[in-house]
Design a protein around this motif. Sequence first.
Motif, PDB file in Angstrom:
ATOM      1  N   LEU A   1       8.081  10.750 -15.407  1.00  0.00           N
ATOM      2  CA  LEU A   1       6.587  10.493 -15.543  1.00  0.00           C
ATOM      3  C   LEU A   1       6.027   9.442 -14.849  1.00  0.00           C
ATOM      4  O   LEU A   1       5.018   9.693 -14.038  1.00  0.00           O
ATOM      5  N   GLU A   2       6.585   8.246 -15.190  1.00  0.00           N
ATOM      6  CA  GLU A   2       6.376   7.100 -14.581  1.00  0.00           C
ATOM      7  C   GLU A   2       6.462   7.129 -12.962  1.00  0.00           C
ATOM      8  O   GLU A   2       5.471   7.028 -12.132  1.00  0.00           O
ATOM      9  N   THR A   3       7.609   7.933 -12.674  1.00  0.00           N
ATOM     10  CA  THR A   3       7.812   8.097 -11.135  1.00  0.00           C
ATOM     11  C   THR A   3       6.664   8.815 -10.560  1.00  0.00           C
ATOM     12  O   THR A   3       6.081   8.645  -9.411  1.00  0.00           O
ATOM     13  N   TYR A   4       6.231  10.096 -11.015  1.00  0.00           N
ATOM     14  CA  TYR A   4       5.240  10.943 -10.813  1.00  0.00           C
ATOM     15  C   TYR A   4       3.853   9.949 -10.590  1.00  0.00           C
ATOM     16  O   TYR A   4       3.139  10.242  -9.810  1.00  0.00           O
ATOM     17  N   LEU A   5       3.558   9.454 -11.779  1.00  0.00           N
ATOM     18  CA  LEU A   5       2.171   8.440 -11.824  1.00  0.00           C
ATOM     19  C   LEU A   5       2.130   7.251 -10.677  1.00  0.00           C
ATOM     20  O   LEU A   5       1.200   7.306  -9.928  1.00  0.00           O
ATOM     21  N   ARG A   6       3.407   6.825 -10.466  1.00  0.00           N
ATOM     22  CA  ARG A   6       3.320   5.899  -9.441  1.00  0.00           C
ATOM     23  C   ARG A   6       3.520   6.546  -8.034  1.00  0.00           C
ATOM     24  O   ARG A   6       2.632   5.876  -7.041  1.00  0.00           O
ATOM     25  N   GLY A   7       4.053   7.618  -7.875  1.00  0.00           N
ATOM     26  CA  GLY A   7       3.994   8.178  -6.360  1.00  0.00           C
ATOM     27  C   GLY A   7       2.594   8.749  -6.302  1.00  0.00           C
ATOM     28  O   GLY A   7       2.141   8.642  -4.951  1.00  0.00           O
ATOM     29  N   LEU A   8       1.817   9.202  -7.182  1.00  0.00           N
ATOM     30  CA  LEU A   8       0.481   9.795  -7.199  1.00  0.00           C
ATOM     31  C   LEU A   8      -0.337   8.682  -6.796  1.00  0.00           C
ATOM     32  O   LEU A   8      -1.317   8.557  -5.920  1.00  0.00           O
ATOM     33  N   ARG A   9      -0.254   7.504  -7.525  1.00  0.00           N
ATOM     34  CA  ARG A   9      -0.925   6.254  -7.304  1.00  0.00           C
ATOM     35  C   ARG A   9      -0.765   5.734  -5.718  1.00  0.00           C
ATOM     36  O   ARG A   9      -1.912   5.329  -5.050  1.00  0.00           O
ATOM     37  N   GLN A  10       0.498   5.895  -5.375  1.00  0.00           N
ATOM     38  CA  GLN A  10       0.451   5.478  -3.942  1.00  0.00           C
ATOM     39  C   GLN A  10      -0.123   6.163  -3.080  1.00  0.00           C
ATOM     40  O   GLN A  10      -0.636   5.938  -1.834  1.00  0.00           O
TER      41      GLN A  10
END
Length: 195
Positions: free
Chosen positions: A84-93
Amino acid sequence: MGRTRSFAEVDVARAARGVFWSRGYEDTSLPDLEQATGLNRSSIYHSFTSKRGLFDAAVESYLDDVVRPRLAPLRAREVAPDALETYLRGLRQAMVDHETALAKNGCLLLNATGSSLGHEAALLAVVTRYCDDLRAAVASGVAARRPELAREAADMLTTTVTGLVFASMAIVRVDSSSAAATLDAALAAVVGGSS
């Protein structure tokens, strides 16, 4: 015997997706679609029946190429604790990278709900499935990252993160900094209280 098509409908849908995504359904004309796809009007109508049919195909390509691959790690049989953190960071990027379609245009589906299509049952069904899929993916990520949470707390965190993701996608084309801050709040909620 009919003519063999010299184009792949999936490629046409992708080309049209770019136009619909940047201009919106209402402001996309058939000449715009002809130019983007390289097809004439009759070929578009023959393959997709209408501008709306091509839009529906573009939406499916958006889900297949943009949404589902990003959610795939959260939909796996076994979800990694950091998925979930990876998803949110990727979306943020993607939102702060001003070259991405998401940063420039926001979410294709959310944008369409604000157009003349917003009250049509077919689009509402697609958007509802999208919302349900995102919520289910976030719930899987919450369960993997925060297994100590009671069900009620996990449900609340899932609702919060899902809402923040949608809020970020709605505002990104106007204010990418606020969209990024919204996702930062989602990340903080996910990791908060855990070591």
